[in-house]
Design an enzyme around this catalytic site. Sequence first.
Site, mmCIF file in Angstrom:
data_model
loop_
_atom_site.group_PDB
_atom_site.id
_atom_site.type_symbol
_atom_site.label_atom_id
_atom_site.label_comp_id
_atom_site.label_asym_id
_atom_site.label_seq_id
_atom_site.Cartn_x
_atom_site.Cartn_y
_atom_site.Cartn_z
ATOM 1 N N ASP A 172 20.761 14.694 23.027
ATOM 2 C CA ASP A 172 22.027 16.097 22.718
ATOM 3 C C ASP A 172 21.650 17.410 22.963
ATOM 4 O O ASP A 172 22.499 18.329 23.607
ATOM 5 C CB ASP A 172 22.419 15.687 21.348
ATOM 6 C CG ASP A 172 23.575 14.362 21.367
ATOM 7 O OD1 ASP A 172 23.960 14.395 22.513
ATOM 8 O OD2 ASP A 172 23.692 14.007 20.326
ATOM 9 N N ILE A 173 20.607 17.860 22.201
ATOM 10 C CA ILE A 173 19.928 19.286 22.281
ATOM 11 C C ILE A 173 19.669 19.767 23.573
ATOM 12 O O ILE A 173 20.277 20.769 24.079
ATOM 13 C CB ILE A 173 19.018 19.323 21.293
ATOM 14 C CG1 ILE A 173 19.240 19.333 19.765
ATOM 15 C CG2 ILE A 173 18.231 20.703 21.459
ATOM 16 C CD1 ILE A 173 18.003 18.988 18.787
#
Length: 397
Positions: A172-173
Amino acid sequence: MRPSSSARERGRGPLAGLRVVEVSAFVAAPLASMTLAQLGAEVIRIDPVGGGIDHHRWPETDDGTSLYWAGLNKGKRSVTLPLDTPEGQREAADIICADGPGAGILVTNLPARDWLGYEQLSARRPDLIMMRLRGDHDGSPAVDYTVNSASGFPHATGDEPAPVNHVLPAWDIAAGLYLTVGLLAAERRRQATGQGQEVTLALSDVMLATVGNLGYLADVQLNGASREPIGNSLYGAFGRDFATADGRRVMVVALTTRQFRSLGRATGLTEKLELTGPLMDVDLTTEGGRYTARHAIAAVLEPWFASRTLAELRSVFRDSGVLWGPYQTFRQLVEEDPRCSTENPLFSWIEQPGIGTLLAPGSPLVFSADPAPAAAPAPRLGADTEAVRARQEPARS
């Protein structure tokens, strides 16, 4: 301690003049938009009335206010609309397609159909830039945890064959930061050509690209090798954790010969460490040699670390050239690490509505010519709805 007086600065920073609308939830897309907001862009997050599916995600305060939501929406404006109605959808599209040279940019991870589809929106604003995050490249759904399970990393984590999930949402990051890069690339092209476009990114492709870029796909193809779990040891070089006399643990790394020699000098164990090379029949001036001899090297170092406290290690290793760091809980990070304080320019005090005074990070990027604004609080849900409506310019037809 008072919040920074500049915490709500608007119109400053390297991305001042950029106007981004976000319709999303969870980590990647909100992180992308917040990254832009922390560099001076105006970011308007649109949620359904009452909040989206991530509005109450843990961790929370005692009264149920999401610290997670506040953390990922710093510096944005919040608009709530009845998105389940034609009127709310039309008003959201008006905001997305509003006129202006820096506007007409959308970040979303929601299904791109109906009113939120690229064709529908670009018909109103032909130079629209739409950044869209998907699960898999074929359009099927995925989240960080399902992508990570397929990446191979859980089987290379820990010290047993059973897979171990990593609690950091790494994909996600990474996807959030890819979205910011893609957005800025598309915006640069729009400045040059006047043309907009839809840019899509699959979360699983972020994982696959990373595994490939780090050489693990090629390792399987060329060497038939698949990384095995090796605990807290560093793959391909020397690095591992050690216990201290006061019950703490530290990570020590020696990627280079110089760092390995610094470790020997600081501990006074140079001669003993050098004996591990002939013992294991390896060349300790190479990363591979130190990796092969890692257990013998650790056996020499373990008693030295076990006889000293963390405070003593800090004193011995100061200015020594040794690469090391303590293992810390989140509490220890906040309470003990000076890097997580206003001693670090990254942090300032903000007054977070509904929560109170918090130490919060701004952008970790440091610009010499055009500094990014200081950390800014997240808005209350829907706090900017009327203000955005009042300044809304007619959308392109």
